[in-house]
Design a protein around this motif. Structure first.
Motif, PDB file in Angstrom:
ATOM      1  N   SER A 216       0.838  -1.207   0.000  1.00 45.33           N
ATOM      2  CA  SER A 216       0.000   0.000   0.000  1.00 45.33           C
ATOM      3  C   SER A 216       0.868   1.252   0.000  1.00 45.33           C
ATOM      4  CB  SER A 216      -0.925   0.007   1.222  1.00 45.33           C
ATOM      5  OG  SER A 216      -1.966  -0.929   1.053  1.00 45.33           O
ATOM      6  N   TYR A 217       1.900   1.243   0.805  1.00 45.94           N
ATOM      7  CA  TYR A 217       2.834   2.381   0.850  1.00 45.94           C
ATOM      8  C   TYR A 217       3.545   2.544  -0.492  1.00 45.94           C
ATOM      9  CZ  TYR A 217       7.316   4.731   1.697  1.00 45.94           C
ATOM     10  OH  TYR A 217       8.415   5.550   1.598  1.00 45.94           O
ATOM     11  N   LEU A 218       4.034   1.436  -1.036  1.00 42.95           N
ATOM     12  CA  LEU A 218       4.813   1.484  -2.272  1.00 42.95           C
ATOM     13  C   LEU A 218       3.985   1.997  -3.445  1.00 42.95           C
ATOM     14  CD1 LEU A 218       6.650  -1.952  -1.898  1.00 42.95           C
ATOM     15  CD2 LEU A 218       7.681   0.322  -1.618  1.00 42.95           C
ATOM     16  N   THR A 219       2.695   1.699  -3.459  1.00 41.66           N
ATOM     17  CA  THR A 219       1.848   2.075  -4.601  1.00 41.66           C
ATOM     18  C   THR A 219       1.107   3.393  -4.404  1.00 41.66           C
ATOM     19  OG1 THR A 219       0.032   0.725  -3.696  1.00 41.66           O
ATOM     20  CG2 THR A 219       1.472  -0.309  -5.341  1.00 41.66           C
ATOM     21  N   ILE A 220       1.109   3.928  -3.175  1.00 41.76           N
ATOM     22  CA  ILE A 220       0.350   5.161  -2.911  1.00 41.76           C
ATOM     23  C   ILE A 220       1.225   6.269  -2.322  1.00 41.76           C
ATOM     24  CG2 ILE A 220      -1.619   6.187  -1.709  1.00 41.76           C
ATOM     25  CD1 ILE A 220      -2.833   3.341  -1.563  1.00 41.76           C
ATOM     26  N   GLU A 221       1.865   5.978  -1.209  1.00 39.44           N
ATOM     27  CA  GLU A 221       2.590   7.015  -0.478  1.00 39.44           C
ATOM     28  C   GLU A 221       3.958   7.341  -1.083  1.00 39.44           C
ATOM     29  OE1 GLU A 221       1.314   8.712   1.857  1.00 39.44           O
ATOM     30  OE2 GLU A 221      -0.447   7.559   2.456  1.00 39.44           O
ATOM     31  N   LEU A 222       4.646   6.320  -1.568  1.00 44.17           N
ATOM     32  CA  LEU A 222       5.986   6.514  -2.124  1.00 44.17           C
ATOM     33  C   LEU A 222       5.900   7.317  -3.422  1.00 44.17           C
ATOM     34  CD1 LEU A 222       9.038   5.782  -1.934  1.00 44.17           C
ATOM     35  CD2 LEU A 222       8.519   3.796  -3.361  1.00 44.17           C
ATOM     36  N   MET A 228      13.801  -1.747  -6.725  1.00 44.39           N
ATOM     37  CA  MET A 228      13.824  -2.981  -7.505  1.00 44.39           C
ATOM     38  C   MET A 228      13.771  -4.244  -6.633  1.00 44.39           C
ATOM     39  SD  MET A 228      13.557  -2.137 -10.560  1.00 44.39           S
ATOM     40  CE  MET A 228      13.771  -3.778 -11.255  1.00 44.39           C
ATOM     41  N   GLU A 229      14.065  -4.102  -5.350  1.00 43.97           N
ATOM     42  CA  GLU A 229      13.999  -5.279  -4.465  1.00 43.97           C
ATOM     43  C   GLU A 229      12.576  -5.835  -4.371  1.00 43.97           C
ATOM     44  OE1 GLU A 229      13.973  -4.244  -0.006  1.00 43.97           O
ATOM     45  OE2 GLU A 229      14.837  -2.443  -0.921  1.00 43.97           O
ATOM     46  N   PHE A 230      11.592  -5.031  -4.784  1.00 41.66           N
ATOM     47  CA  PHE A 230      10.202  -5.478  -4.715  1.00 41.66           C
ATOM     48  C   PHE A 230       9.696  -6.008  -6.060  1.00 41.66           C
ATOM     49  CE2 PHE A 230      10.602  -2.232  -1.355  1.00 41.66           C
ATOM     50  CZ  PHE A 230      10.350  -3.058  -0.258  1.00 41.66           C
ATOM     51  N   GLN A 231      10.549  -6.028  -7.064  1.00 37.54           N
ATOM     52  CA  GLN A 231      10.165  -6.567  -8.365  1.00 37.54           C
ATOM     53  C   GLN A 231       9.740  -8.022  -8.207  1.00 37.54           C
ATOM     54  OE1 GLN A 231      10.582  -4.719 -11.638  1.00 37.54           O
ATOM     55  NE2 GLN A 231       8.966  -6.210 -11.904  1.00 37.54           N
ATOM     56  N   ARG A 303       3.278   4.573 -13.106  1.00 35.78           N
ATOM     57  CA  ARG A 303       4.520   4.037 -12.544  1.00 35.78           C
ATOM     58  C   ARG A 303       4.275   2.644 -11.954  1.00 35.78           C
ATOM     59  NH1 ARG A 303       6.143   5.670  -6.610  1.00 35.78           N
ATOM     60  NH2 ARG A 303       4.166   4.535  -6.468  1.00 35.78           N
ATOM     61  N   ASN A 304       3.181   2.505 -11.209  1.00 35.04           N
ATOM     62  CA  ASN A 304       2.860   1.216 -10.585  1.00 35.04           C
ATOM     63  C   ASN A 304       2.617   0.137 -11.633  1.00 35.04           C
ATOM     64  OD1 ASN A 304       2.964   2.677  -8.212  1.00 35.04           O
ATOM     65  ND2 ASN A 304       0.741   2.773  -7.953  1.00 35.04           N
ATOM     66  N   LEU A 305       1.844   0.481 -12.647  1.00 31.67           N
ATOM     67  CA  LEU A 305       1.517  -0.483 -13.697  1.00 31.67           C
ATOM     68  C   LEU A 305       2.770  -0.886 -14.471  1.00 31.67           C
ATOM     69  CD1 LEU A 305      -1.776   1.192 -14.955  1.00 31.67           C
ATOM     70  CD2 LEU A 305      -1.620  -1.014 -13.781  1.00 31.67           C
ATOM     71  N   ASP A 306       3.620   0.074 -14.754  1.00 30.90           N
ATOM     72  CA  ASP A 306       4.865  -0.231 -15.470  1.00 30.90           C
ATOM     73  C   ASP A 306       5.757  -1.144 -14.635  1.00 30.90           C
ATOM     74  OD1 ASP A 306       4.040   1.342 -17.554  1.00 30.90           O
ATOM     75  OD2 ASP A 306       5.244   3.091 -16.991  1.00 30.90           O
ATOM     76  N   PHE A 307       5.759  -0.927 -13.325  1.00 31.70           N
ATOM     77  CA  PHE A 307       6.594  -1.743 -12.450  1.00 31.70           C
ATOM     78  C   PHE A 307       6.108  -3.189 -12.431  1.00 31.70           C
ATOM     79  CE2 PHE A 307       8.124  -3.363  -8.352  1.00 31.70           C
ATOM     80  CZ  PHE A 307       9.453  -2.978  -8.400  1.00 31.70           C
ATOM     81  N   LEU A 308       4.814  -3.365 -12.601  1.00 32.55           N
ATOM     82  CA  LEU A 308       4.258  -4.719 -12.593  1.00 32.55           C
ATOM     83  C   LEU A 308       4.578  -5.469 -13.885  1.00 32.55           C
ATOM     84  CD1 LEU A 308       0.725  -4.032 -11.027  1.00 32.55           C
ATOM     85  CD2 LEU A 308       2.758  -4.939  -9.901  1.00 32.55           C
TER      86      LEU A 308
END
Length: 314
Positions: A216-222, A228-231, A303-308
């Motif tokens: 939630s933090y990574l996709t909203i607050e950040l 990349m550790e969350f890839q 950004r979130n969608l591209d990361f996925l």
């Protein structure tokens, strides 16, 4: 019936009439037990880039600093568990269920304003403010003190009748009200379903979440790039995350909400992965005009969608 008992009765009947599922009452005061916990959480930088969580430390722990002369904290539960969900096929994009419809801040704030108006009509002059995830209020702790549930291992408030798919809101008022009994027992027991299911290992202790690792933090607050550790660990969540709630046994008691404004946006129900991949700013503004998703803005969602690393689907 004493005046304080009468006030409690009026408050609870008003809460029910406005559609709140549960209402609990606690005496306002300094949250002494929470102070060292909050201090340690902040010292470990679990807030990530959410610097505002370190602001107003005293106000966060003492509601009398938010409302002068405050005597009572009224905690409220408002259900958002959806009857219709986004398609849950393998590889499909996911949004937190609270973001399916209109922004809860607006919907519930209007109810809280109406709540205060009714209390003033029924009781007399009352000073107070309504809060819904919008100020330094430790809402889960106050809800527990008001007897509405307990803090689960995932740090969310759990309620025996509703699980955790609900919003918390508060009225802090200068009215003397008969308080409810705090819920002292933890009904999670030895269950670790939420801890085991979290793909980013964000739950670091019982009731303690490292916010900087939470999806939630990574996709909203950040606001910066997602590390990349969350890839490969995001489980296709494009806004928010419900994993720790979805696996919680107490959420088998969740029931569909009755709030028309929280219903799944009709366009979202039809979205394919290709639609997500090719979403334009115009479509974003149309679909998420009244949604909490607008908080991340078009740039953030992209950004979130591209990361996925979405694959186009026909």
């Amino acid at each position: 019936m004493t005046p304080a008992e009468k006030h409690a009765s009026i408050i609870k009947s008003t809460a029910k009439s406005l559609g709140f599922d549960f209402c609990g009452i606690a005496k306002a005061g300094f949250l002494e037990e929470e102070a060292p916990k909050l201090e340690e959480w902040l010292s470990r930088n679990y807030q990530g880039e959410m610097g505002y969580l370190a602001n107003h430390f005293d106000k966060r722990l003492d509601p009398t600093k938010l409302v002068e002369g405050a005597k009572t904290v009224v905690s409220l539960i408002y259900n958002y568990y959806p009857e219709q969900k986004l398609p849950e096929t393998e590889g499909s994009i996911k949004l937190a269920k609270y973001a399916y419809g209109e922004d809860y801040h607006e919907v519930i704030r209007e109810k809280l304003n109406h709540f205060l108006e009714i209390l003033r009509e029924e009781i007399g002059p009352i000073e107070g403010r309504g809060f819904v995830d919008s100020a330094p209020v430790m809402e889960r702790q106050w809800a527990q003190k008001a007897g509405l549930g307990w803090i689960g291992k995932n740090s969310l408030l759990l309620n025996k009748q509703r699980g955790s798919f609900f919003f918390l809101a508060e009225l802090i008022i200068d009215l003397e009200v008969n308080p409810d009994t705090p819920l002292a027992k933890d009904y999670c027991g030895t269950c670790t379903a939420c801890v085991d299911a979290c793909p980013t290992d964000a739950i670091v202790g019982s009731g303690v979440v490292d916010g900087s690792k939470c999806i939630s933090y990574l996709t909203i607050e950040l606001k910066d790039a997602i590390p990349m550790e969350f890839q490969g660990k995001m489980d296709n969540w494009a806004f928010g995350c419900d994993i720790c709630q979805d696996v919680c046994p107490w959420n088998r008691f969740s029931k569909p909400h009755q709030e028309e404004k929280f219903k799944l946006h009709p366009d979202l129900a039809e979205f394919t992965n290709r639609d997500w991949q090719e979403i334009t700013e115009e479509t974003f503004r149309k679909v998420f005009k009244k949604s909490a998703v607008k908080r991340t803005k078009f740039k953030g969602l992209k950004r979130n969608l591209d990361f996925l690393k979405l694959k186009k689907s026909e």
